[in-house]
Design a protein around this motif. Structure first.
Motif, mmCIF file in Angstrom:
data_model
loop_
_atom_site.group_PDB
_atom_site.id
_atom_site.type_symbol
_atom_site.label_atom_id
_atom_site.label_comp_id
_atom_site.label_asym_id
_atom_site.label_seq_id
_atom_site.Cartn_x
_atom_site.Cartn_y
_atom_site.Cartn_z
ATOM 1 N N ILE A 1 -41.890 13.834 -108.165
ATOM 2 C CA ILE A 1 -40.831 12.857 -107.885
ATOM 3 C C ILE A 1 -41.395 11.445 -107.728
ATOM 4 O O ILE A 1 -40.754 10.564 -107.155
ATOM 5 N N SER A 2 -42.631 11.270 -108.198
ATOM 6 C CA SER A 2 -43.278 9.946 -108.303
ATOM 7 C C SER A 2 -43.542 9.281 -106.956
ATOM 8 O O SER A 2 -43.581 8.059 -106.852
ATOM 9 N N TYR B 1 -36.401 15.619 -104.238
ATOM 10 C CA TYR B 1 -35.340 15.011 -105.031
ATOM 11 C C TYR B 1 -35.852 13.767 -105.754
ATOM 12 O O TYR B 1 -36.770 13.093 -105.290
ATOM 13 N N ASN B 2 -35.211 13.471 -106.872
ATOM 14 C CA ASN B 2 -35.428 12.193 -107.548
ATOM 15 C C ASN B 2 -34.065 11.621 -107.905
ATOM 16 O O ASN B 2 -33.284 12.259 -108.614
ATOM 17 N N SER C 1 -26.882 9.244 -97.565
ATOM 18 C CA SER C 1 -26.872 9.240 -99.022
ATOM 19 C C SER C 1 -28.300 9.059 -99.505
ATOM 20 O O SER C 1 -29.121 8.420 -98.836
ATOM 21 N N PHE C 2 -28.609 9.623 -100.648
ATOM 22 C CA PHE C 2 -29.969 9.566 -101.157
ATOM 23 C C PHE C 2 -30.309 8.166 -101.666
ATOM 24 O O PHE C 2 -29.509 7.554 -102.389
ATOM 25 N N PRO C 3 -31.481 7.666 -101.308
ATOM 26 C CA PRO C 3 -31.931 6.392 -101.882
ATOM 27 C C PRO C 3 -32.399 6.603 -103.318
ATOM 28 O O PRO C 3 -32.565 7.744 -103.771
ATOM 29 N N LYS C 4 -32.619 5.523 -104.027
ATOM 30 C CA LYS C 4 -33.154 5.629 -105.376
ATOM 31 C C LYS C 4 -34.600 6.111 -105.328
ATOM 32 O O LYS C 4 -35.322 5.853 -104.377
ATOM 33 N N GLY C 5 -34.998 6.810 -106.369
ATOM 34 C CA GLY C 5 -36.371 7.262 -106.458
ATOM 35 C C GLY C 5 -36.604 8.599 -105.790
ATOM 36 O O GLY C 5 -35.676 9.377 -105.531
ATOM 37 N N GLY C 6 -37.867 8.872 -105.468
ATOM 38 C CA GLY C 6 -38.236 10.139 -104.876
ATOM 39 C C GLY C 6 -37.883 10.229 -103.405
ATOM 40 O O GLY C 6 -37.958 9.235 -102.676
#
Length: 302
Positions: free
Chosen positions: A297-298, A269-270, A180-185
């Motif tokens: 994406i910072s 991704y962001n 699963s994607f973590p928070k942020g970029g």
């Protein structure tokens, strides 16, 4: 030429070109016509998205293959042609039903004494591509003299989440794990140790320590679904590029937002939302595009 007898409907926009499969005889399989349609699909492949190509092959199977005469009624030449066509259909659709049909053609070839090594290897590869690992192992046992690649033991999960396969136990085991994607970029890198362009990108990245560190902490590297694990090459790549490890995609359908699986491709991704992609790594590189993607994406300051 036989191809001139085929009826085509080509829409002006080739990217969405639609082939009208004309298999009017609903009872008989015309292996030659199916092979010609595949040539047409392959001709359009470079101008179409992978999903469009897959849809073409799915429709070809539905219109011209399934629910027709028993395979036993085909002569040897037609049977061999149908098997070669099913290799393409199963490869592009990644459909287990198509691989099952391919196996029925394969079994008929065996019944007729056709123990072709290439056909056995193709059947094994098809099983791996649709993750039918037990069937692949059965082929390895039945045709132990062929030297088929050994399928590692697999620890599979019962889950509907996005998953990947990780090499473990020195390449003797594959472990399925959720992602699963973590928070942020975050960056998803579609890569392969067998791809020279992927290796060039990694070499460039290793020569940029600060960027390598960002990718080590904020990216996942995955290899596209195909019929080969290439375990030795994967191990070498993972040792050389530690802590970045490439993992196997379990199913392309787990990644609906990834529309292109050519290697290397970078998806930025962001918070799990796709923002940018970079396709390919030419000789001159795409360093500025990578920097721009990381900034977007910072993961790098503007």
């Amino acid at each position: 030429m036989r191809i001139s007898t085929l009826i085509l409907l080509v829409i002006a926009n080739t990217a969405s070109a639609k082939i009208q499969f004309n298999c009017n005889d609903t009872k008989n399989i015309d292996a030659g016509k199916i092979a010609e349609y595949i040539k047409i699909i392959d001709t359009q492949e470079m101008m179409s998205s992978p999903s469009t190509v897959s849809i073409h092959y799915q429709r070809l199977f539905e219109r011209c293959v399934q629910n027709r005469q028993p395979i036993k009624s085909l002569n040897n030449k037609a049977l061999d042609s149908l098997f070669r066509s099913m290799i393409s259909i199963a490869f592009y659709t990644e459909n287990k039903n198509h691989v099952d049909y391919m196996r029925s053609v394969f079994d008929e070839k065996l019944t007729r004494g056709d123990r072709n090594k290439d056909a056995i290897e193709r059947m094994h590869s098809a099983y791996i591509s649709v993750r039918q690992f037990e069937q692949a192992r059965q082929l390895e046992y039945t045709f132990s003299d062929i030297g088929l690649p050994i399928t590692p033991s697999i620890e599979l999960l019962e889950t509907h989440e996005r998953t990947l396969l990780r090499l473990a136990d020195n390449g003797k085991k594959l472990v399925q794990e959720t992602f699963s994607f973590p928070k942020g970029g975050y960056v998803v890198v579609v890569s392969s140790p067998m791809c020279g362009f992927s290796r060039h990108f990694m070499e460039w990245l290793r020569n940029q320590p600060s960027l390598f560190n960002i990718f080590a902490k904020h990216s996942i590297w995955i290899t596209p679904v195909d019929g080969y694990f290439n375990i030795e090459e994967m191990q070498k790549s993972n040792r050389r590029n530690k802590p970045i490890h490439i993992k196997y995609t379990y199913s392309s359908s787990d990644w609906p937002e990834i529309t292109y699986w050519g290697t290397p491709t970078l998806y930025f991704y962001n918070n799990g939302e796709l923002k940018k992609q970079i396709i390919g790594w030419p000789k001159e590189g795409r360093g500025q595009e990578v920097l721009a993607g990381l900034k977007e994406i910072s993961l790098l300051k503007q």
